[in-house]
Scaffold this motif. Structure first.
Motif, PDB file in Angstrom:
ATOM      1  N   UNK A  91      48.282  -2.363  32.100  1.00  0.00           N
ATOM      2  CA  UNK A  91      49.257  -1.294  32.315  1.00  0.00           C
ATOM      3  C   UNK A  91      49.345  -0.357  31.120  1.00  0.00           C
ATOM      4  N   UNK A  92      49.032  -0.866  29.939  1.00  0.00           N
ATOM      5  CA  UNK A  92      49.095  -0.037  28.749  1.00  0.00           C
ATOM      6  C   UNK A  92      48.037   1.058  28.743  1.00  0.00           C
ATOM      7  N   UNK A  93      47.113   1.024  29.718  1.00  0.00           N
ATOM      8  CA  UNK A  93      46.161   2.136  29.859  1.00  0.00           C
ATOM      9  C   UNK A  93      46.892   3.464  30.023  1.00  0.00           C
ATOM     10  N   UNK A  94      48.082   3.418  30.619  1.00  0.00           N
ATOM     11  CA  UNK A  94      48.866   4.640  30.809  1.00  0.00           C
ATOM     12  C   UNK A  94      49.160   5.338  29.482  1.00  0.00           C
ATOM     13  N   UNK A  95      49.290   4.541  28.419  1.00  0.00           N
ATOM     14  CA  UNK A  95      49.650   5.086  27.111  1.00  0.00           C
ATOM     15  C   UNK A  95      48.436   5.474  26.275  1.00  0.00           C
ATOM     16  N   UNK A  96      47.249   5.077  26.728  1.00  0.00           N
ATOM     17  CA  UNK A  96      46.039   5.248  25.918  1.00  0.00           C
ATOM     18  C   UNK A  96      45.486   6.663  26.075  1.00  0.00           C
ATOM     19  N   UNK A  97      46.147   7.620  25.441  1.00  0.00           N
ATOM     20  CA  UNK A  97      45.827   9.035  25.628  1.00  0.00           C
ATOM     21  C   UNK A  97      44.431   9.402  25.157  1.00  0.00           C
ATOM     22  N   UNK A  98      43.955   8.756  24.103  1.00  0.00           N
ATOM     23  CA  UNK A  98      42.714   9.196  23.451  1.00  0.00           C
ATOM     24  C   UNK A  98      41.649   8.111  23.372  1.00  0.00           C
ATOM     25  N   UNK A  99      41.852   6.989  24.046  1.00  0.00           N
ATOM     26  CA  UNK A  99      40.878   5.899  24.013  1.00  0.00           C
ATOM     27  C   UNK A  99      40.885   5.129  22.718  1.00  0.00           C
ATOM     28  N   UNK A 100      42.019   5.156  21.992  1.00  0.00           N
ATOM     29  CA  UNK A 100      42.080   4.489  20.682  1.00  0.00           C
ATOM     30  C   UNK A 100      43.190   3.427  20.605  1.00  0.00           C
ATOM     31  N   UNK A 101      43.847   3.150  21.723  1.00  0.00           N
ATOM     32  CA  UNK A 101      44.906   2.129  21.764  1.00  0.00           C
ATOM     33  C   UNK A 101      44.212   0.783  21.971  1.00  0.00           C
ATOM     34  N   UNK A 304      43.962   5.036  39.470  1.00  0.00           N
ATOM     35  CA  UNK A 304      44.531   4.139  38.454  1.00  0.00           C
ATOM     36  C   UNK A 304      44.661   4.885  37.132  1.00  0.00           C
ATOM     37  N   UNK A 305      45.614   4.498  36.288  1.00  0.00           N
ATOM     38  CA  UNK A 305      46.617   3.440  36.474  1.00  0.00           C
ATOM     39  C   UNK A 305      47.757   3.884  37.381  1.00  0.00           C
ATOM     40  N   UNK A 306      48.151   3.009  38.301  1.00  0.00           N
ATOM     41  CA  UNK A 306      49.189   3.313  39.274  1.00  0.00           C
ATOM     42  C   UNK A 306      49.768   2.002  39.800  1.00  0.00           C
ATOM     43  N   UNK A 307      51.050   2.037  40.191  1.00  0.00           N
ATOM     44  CA  UNK A 307      51.702   0.795  40.598  1.00  0.00           C
ATOM     45  C   UNK A 307      51.157   0.240  41.906  1.00  0.00           C
ATOM     46  N   UNK A 308      50.500   1.098  42.736  1.00  0.00           N
ATOM     47  CA  UNK A 308      49.998   0.640  44.027  1.00  0.00           C
ATOM     48  C   UNK A 308      48.933  -0.446  43.882  1.00  0.00           C
TER      49      UNK A 308
END
Length: 495
Positions: A91-101, A304-308
């Motif tokens: 789910x944290x993919x949602x926050x990974x704006x630049x591919x560095x998280x 994705x990422x999505x709750x469905x």
């Protein structure tokens, strides 16, 4: 008075109902982690129980003074912990704006949130957990798994697709709460709209130029004109806010895991561009021509990422698992045509956060799985298939109305609908293809029965309000409040 953890969306009804329940000494939210749209008003009423969503979800590394003393530490050795970790890190993919998280930062943030939640629940001792929608952020889903481990009662509100209706669903059993003695003056309008929406879909075969509603929206959004309008209305402002925030973070000594290497504006833009470019390149490399006259099952991928998918897919939150199980279910001589969700390619950087370019190579390594080019319409794929499959998507609801059997792997609002099978370990290919096909009238009857048993007027969130803006008037808002209050009073009365 019952005590509960409350995670509401930004729709005003969730605040109003919580205050009413508190005033009537029915229920007290001892931990409030909802949309910050309500933060100040909720803080006035419920005080220290109210926590900022912004801080909790986006800046958990700044949380201090937890003073964890090992409360409910066995959670770390439970299946709930492992399941939560797997799904929350995704789910944290949602926050990974630049591919560095990176994984290390995600994992320690997850563990820090875990001890915070374990501590607060031990202090507040709630009886229940109430979501106004499915928990689809990492922090909210983690709370769900902790409460599941502690055997608290857990419910969520779910929504219908064709009309603005809500029902309560038990998150342990998936059972829907019967609404009991509640009537709506809007009932006839809802019934008429439900019937009309089904009949419209049932007549697709006679309308060559018709597009599925979701596909029509996606096509419109992908046009240059729409993209320019969106950029002016929302994208430009969001870009300015992002630039200003990242500039401040560049000169801040605080460690920021989303951009830990302090990549500048052009570097960030380049990362986003390359992620999208790589995704499109690998899709084009792995998609192939198909013959709609062949024997195939159609699988529609979710955005994705999505709750469905995560968390609504449950064990199938990873679509790779669902496709692998579908391959096991379907005979080897039957192909599986997989179509990518088009929004992965035109929603700027959002789609590239939820799909690795290597994903398409994975599909090509499964026997008989063919990645469909984007110019093949979803309607054609539905019409010519043996049956259709997806995690929870509306494609299965639409195909069921069109007289096609379909298979869903997760929890959808139309679970139980005629012509729709829900995956289970004992299900066979023959079970699906030999299943009786129900008529449009029987589907309408099912939907109207579901409405009468479970649903009240209401919108989950502000996005749903925008979708159903033509319903929003004083009568609807009054009945939305009365309906949600009625359902929650019924839930708390049984605790």
């Amino acid at each position: 008075m019952k005590k509960y953890i409350y995670i509401p969306t930004g729709n005003e009804v969730w605040l109003d109902v919580a205050i009413e329940l508190y005033k009537k000494n029915i229920a007290d939210p001892v931990l409030w982690l909802g949309d910050d749209h309500h933060y100040l008003k909720a803080k006035e009423v419920f005080g220290e129980a109210v926590i900022s969503k912004q801080d909790f979800i986006f800046y958990p590394e700044r949380i201090k003074g937890i003073n964890y003393k090992g409360e409910n530490a066995d959670f770390f050795l439970s299946e709930n912990y492992l399941r939560a970790k797997d799904r929350c890190l995704k789910m944290m993919d949602r926050l990974d704006l630049y591919g560095t998280f990176n994984r290390l930062d995600r994992e320690i943030i997850f563990n820090k949130l875990t001890i915070w939640i374990l501590k607060r629940i031990e202090q507040s001792k709630p009886n229940a957990l109430v979501f106004s929608e499915t928990p689809h952020s990492h922090a909210y889903y983690l709370i769900y798994e902790v409460c599941l481990y502690l055997n608290l009662e857990i419910i969520k509100f779910n929504t219908w697709l064709p009309v603005p209706l809500l029902f309560i669903q038990d998150m342990k059993t998936d059972a829907r709460q019967i609404k009991g003695n509640f009537s709506s003056t809007l009932s006839e309008q809802f019934k008429e709209d439900i019937i009309n929406s089904v009949k419209c879909l049932a007549n697709l075969k006679s309308k060559d130029s018709y597009e599925l509603p979701a596909m029509k929206i996606q096509r419109f959004e992908s046009q240059w004109k729409s993209m320019i309008i969106y950029f002016i209305q929302a994208g430009l402002l969001a870009g300015i806010k992002e630039y200003w925030f990242q500039t401040r973070m560049f000169f801040n000594s605080h460690y920021y895991p989303i951009n830990p290497y302090k990549i500048g504006f052009f570097g960030r833009a380049r990362n986003k561009w390359l992620r999208r470019k790589n995704l499109i390149k690998e899709f084009n490399k792995n998609s192939e021509a198909i013959d709609l006259r062949s024997n195939y099952v159609y699988f529609a991928l979710h955005f994705e990422p999505e709750r469905t998918t995560n968390p609504d897919g449950g064990v199938f939150h990873d679509q790779a698992i669902a496709i692998s199980k579908l391959r096991d279910l379907v005979p080897d001589n039957i192909d599986i045509f997989v179509k990518e969700h088009p929004t992965h390619f035109y929603r700027a950087d959002r789609g590239s956060r939820g799909r690795s370019p290597i994903y398409y190579d994975f599909l090509s390594n499964i026997n008989g799985v063919k990645l469909v080019p984007q110019n093949i319409s979803s309607l054609s794929l539905i019409e010519n298939s043996i049956f259709n499959a997806t995690i929870t998507g509306s494609v299965c609801y639409e195909s069921a109305i069109m007289g096609k059997q379909s298979l869903i792997f997760g929890d959808s609002w139309f679970n139980g609908c005629p012509n729709v099978s829900l995956w289970n370990a004992s299900l066979s290919y023959e079970d699906i293809v030999n299943k009786k096909t129900f008529t449009t009238d029987q589907i309408i009857e099912f939907l109207l029965t579901e409405y009468e048993l479970y649903a009240v007027p209401g919108c989950l969130n502000r996005a749903t309000q925008n979708k159903f803006h033509n319903y929003l008037n004083d009568t609807f808002q009054k009945e939305e409040f009365e309906g949600v209050l009625h359902l929650l009073k019924g839930f708390f009365s049984k605790l």
